[in-house]
Write a protein that holds these residues in place. Structure first.
Motif, PDB file in Angstrom:
ATOM      1  N   TRP A 110      -1.243   6.894   0.296  1.00  0.00           N
ATOM      2  CA  TRP A 110      -1.083   7.100  -1.155  1.00  0.00           C
ATOM      3  C   TRP A 110      -2.335   7.704  -1.763  1.00  0.00           C
ATOM      4  O   TRP A 110      -2.274   8.692  -2.498  1.00  0.00           O
ATOM      5  N   ALA A 111      -3.502   7.116  -1.456  1.00  0.00           N
ATOM      6  CA  ALA A 111      -4.755   7.617  -2.015  1.00  0.00           C
ATOM      7  C   ALA A 111      -5.041   9.031  -1.511  1.00  0.00           C
ATOM      8  O   ALA A 111      -5.518   9.887  -2.260  1.00  0.00           O
ATOM      9  N   ALA A 112      -4.737   9.290  -0.230  1.00  0.00           N
ATOM     10  CA  ALA A 112      -4.944  10.627   0.332  1.00  0.00           C
ATOM     11  C   ALA A 112      -4.044  11.644  -0.355  1.00  0.00           C
ATOM     12  O   ALA A 112      -4.470  12.759  -0.671  1.00  0.00           O
ATOM     13  N   LEU A 135       5.651   4.988   4.148  1.00  0.00           N
ATOM     14  CA  LEU A 135       4.574   5.837   4.636  1.00  0.00           C
ATOM     15  C   LEU A 135       5.008   7.290   4.719  1.00  0.00           C
ATOM     16  O   LEU A 135       4.302   8.202   4.286  1.00  0.00           O
ATOM     17  N   ARG A 136       6.161   7.505   5.288  1.00  0.00           N
ATOM     18  CA  ARG A 136       6.657   8.875   5.411  1.00  0.00           C
ATOM     19  C   ARG A 136       6.941   9.469   4.033  1.00  0.00           C
ATOM     20  O   ARG A 136       6.793  10.675   3.828  1.00  0.00           O
ATOM     21  N   GLY A 137       7.316   8.620   3.095  1.00  0.00           N
ATOM     22  CA  GLY A 137       7.528   9.092   1.736  1.00  0.00           C
ATOM     23  C   GLY A 137       6.254   9.580   1.077  1.00  0.00           C
ATOM     24  O   GLY A 137       6.297  10.443   0.186  1.00  0.00           O
ATOM     25  N   TYR A 138       5.098   9.047   1.512  1.00  0.00           N
ATOM     26  CA  TYR A 138       3.812   9.522   1.007  1.00  0.00           C
ATOM     27  C   TYR A 138       3.298  10.742   1.773  1.00  0.00           C
ATOM     28  O   TYR A 138       2.184  11.214   1.505  1.00  0.00           O
ATOM     29  N   GLY A 139       4.107  11.239   2.708  1.00  0.00           N
ATOM     30  CA  GLY A 139       3.719  12.431   3.442  1.00  0.00           C
ATOM     31  C   GLY A 139       2.810  12.189   4.619  1.00  0.00           C
ATOM     32  O   GLY A 139       2.223  13.138   5.167  1.00  0.00           O
ATOM     33  N   ALA A 140       2.672  10.938   5.062  1.00  0.00           N
ATOM     34  CA  ALA A 140       1.779  10.628   6.175  1.00  0.00           C
ATOM     35  C   ALA A 140       2.417  11.001   7.514  1.00  0.00           C
ATOM     36  O   ALA A 140       3.639  10.953   7.683  1.00  0.00           O
ATOM     37  N   ASP A 141       1.571  11.365   8.467  1.00  0.00           N
ATOM     38  CA  ASP A 141       1.971  11.526   9.868  1.00  0.00           C
ATOM     39  C   ASP A 141       1.905  10.140  10.494  1.00  0.00           C
ATOM     40  O   ASP A 141       0.822   9.582  10.680  1.00  0.00           O
ATOM     41  N   VAL A 142       3.064   9.547  10.798  1.00  0.00           N
ATOM     42  CA  VAL A 142       3.142   8.168  11.274  1.00  0.00           C
ATOM     43  C   VAL A 142       3.285   8.155  12.793  1.00  0.00           C
ATOM     44  O   VAL A 142       4.174   8.800  13.351  1.00  0.00           O
ATOM     45  N   ARG A 143       2.419   7.372  13.459  1.00  0.00           N
ATOM     46  CA  ARG A 143       2.442   7.278  14.921  1.00  0.00           C
ATOM     47  C   ARG A 143       2.484   5.808  15.321  1.00  0.00           C
ATOM     48  O   ARG A 143       1.613   5.030  14.947  1.00  0.00           O
ATOM     49  N   MET A 144       3.524   5.435  16.086  1.00  0.00           N
ATOM     50  CA  MET A 144       3.713   4.052  16.526  1.00  0.00           C
ATOM     51  C   MET A 144       3.082   3.876  17.904  1.00  0.00           C
ATOM     52  O   MET A 144       3.430   4.581  18.846  1.00  0.00           O
ATOM     53  N   VAL A 145       2.155   2.889  18.006  1.00  0.00           N
ATOM     54  CA  VAL A 145       1.437   2.675  19.259  1.00  0.00           C
ATOM     55  C   VAL A 145       1.256   1.182  19.499  1.00  0.00           C
ATOM     56  O   VAL A 145       0.666   0.477  18.669  1.00  0.00           O
ATOM     57  N   GLY A 146       1.745   0.683  20.637  1.00  0.00           N
ATOM     58  CA  GLY A 146       1.473  -0.688  21.041  1.00  0.00           C
ATOM     59  C   GLY A 146       2.223  -1.730  20.247  1.00  0.00           C
ATOM     60  O   GLY A 146       2.934  -1.443  19.284  1.00  0.00           O
ATOM     61  N   ALA A 147       2.023  -2.976  20.656  1.00  0.00           N
ATOM     62  CA  ALA A 147       2.713  -4.098  20.027  1.00  0.00           C
ATOM     63  C   ALA A 147       1.833  -4.849  19.039  1.00  0.00           C
ATOM     64  O   ALA A 147       2.327  -5.669  18.275  1.00  0.00           O
ATOM     65  N   GLU A 148       0.516  -4.592  19.056  1.00  0.00           N
ATOM     66  CA  GLU A 148      -0.406  -5.294  18.175  1.00  0.00           C
ATOM     67  C   GLU A 148      -1.300  -4.297  17.449  1.00  0.00           C
ATOM     68  O   GLU A 148      -1.497  -3.162  17.889  1.00  0.00           O
TER      69      GLU A 148
END
Length: 352
Positions: A110-112, A135-148
């Motif tokens: 959001w701030a970005a 997150l995607r609505g704010y235009g971010a590149d979202v990357r899912m990594v790991g369980a924690e």
């Protein structure tokens, strides 16, 4: 925290940092709404093993920080972080990157977006779908990594090193903690004579900022964690930050394996009480907020309230378990810190 950040902003947190953050963020964030709570209602409303002990009369307010931009207090730290780097001329073309359980990523994105900066956000697989969509609505590149969270953080650090992106942090940065501390400034201004602020703790950014500001105003801080996500409590017990296992209904926001040095320093320097609450009490506190006030918050936010409703347990002199019992006449504010949650698991009162 990078060497560049250390050179520019230092690696400690002071009240002056919080005042500077207040100046930067005023007009860019929503001032917190403070709601008084009728005396004696919290434990009466709460369904749980409360026994016959009568509640002492004390004054209580909720700090409704879940009404903040992006749905949590994290907007404060993210706004302070990006504005400070903008002022210093240190925002790179590659933008900013952050690892998060969800809320810090939302705030950073959001701030970005407000500053026209790219944001790449790394999330663990436990992040709620509602946060990913936002997150995607704010235009971010979202990357899912790991369980924690720790696994997402490692991937984020590798990305920052290879891309040149500016690495923000969900909680372990003086600018982030100072931004969170602006919340305490607003609470203090609205509740003269406040004795105690109750706040949930994950990695400790919110706690460090709030406790630092609270100390300046001679206000006690109660730091509340789930029994099985006790990074700060364990650090106090061990005398330094240690890794802890994380397993709680509030893991998406409070699932840090290790408390920060900033948080531990704030805990040692301030009049704080460390409290652990079981998941069952967190769930009941969250449900009670919905049943009686139609407030749908995250489990992390309900963790703070659970300190006032959890049954008494054996307590140690420094890192204490069980609930927090306000004194007769004590003036207490509970921070409800976020509402990025799926409310579908909240039961309608008629079904209870």
């Amino acid at each position: 925290m990078s060497d560049r950040d250390t050179d520019l902003f230092g690696n400690d947190l002071t009240y002056d940092d919080i005042k500077a953050a207040t100046d930067r963020t005023t007009g860019h964030i929503r001032p917190v709404t403070i709601a008084p709570v009728a005396p004696g209602t919290i434990r009466a409303e709460h369904a749980g093993p409360l026994g016959d002990r009568r509640e002492k009369p004390y004054e209580l307010w909720f700090a409704l920080e879940f009404m903040q931009y992006t749905g949590s207090f994290k907007a404060r730290g993210a706004q302070n972080f990006i504005q400070a780097h903008r002022e210093a001329g240190t925002l790179p073309d590659a933008g900013v990157t952050i690892a998060s359980g969800g809320n810090a990523g939302l705030a950073c994105a959001w701030a970005a977006q407000q500053q026209g900066v790219r944001a790449t956000v790394f999330l663990p697989s436990v992040a709620p779908a509602v946060k990913i969509a936002k997150l995607r609505g704010y235009g971010a590149d979202v990357r899912m990594v790991g369980a924690e969270y720790a696994e997402a953080l490692e991937a984020c650090e590798e990305f920052a090193a290879s891309s040149g992106a500016l690495a923000a942090h969900a909680y372990d940065h003086p600018l982030i903690a100072a931004g969170a501390g602006t919340l305490m400034e607003e609470i203090h201004a609205q509740i003269p004579g406040l004795d105690t602020v109750v706040v949930s703790v994950g990695g400790g950014g919110l706690f460090a900022g709030v406790a630092t500001a609270a100390r300046h105003h001679k206000i006690r801080t109660v730091a509340v964690e789930p029994e099985n996500c006790r990074a700060l409590n364990a650090a106090l017990e061990a005398g330094g930050p240690v890794d802890v296992p994380v397993d709680s209904v509030a893991i998406d926001s409070l699932g840090a394996r290790r408390a920060t040095a900033l948080a531990l320093r704030a805990a040692r320097e301030n009049d704080i009480r460390s409290v652990l609450v079981p998941d069952g009490e967190i769930v009941r506190a969250r449900q009670s907020l919905w049943d009686h006030r139609r407030v749908a918050v995250e489990h992390a936010a309900a963790t703070a309230l659970a300190a006032l409703t959890a049954p008494d347990l054996a307590n140690g002199p420094t890192a204490q378990g069980g609930g927090y019992r306000p004194r007769d006449g004590e003036r207490v504010a509970v921070v409800l810190c976020g509402a990025n949650t799926d409310p579908s698991d909240l039961v309608h009162p008629a079904e209870n």
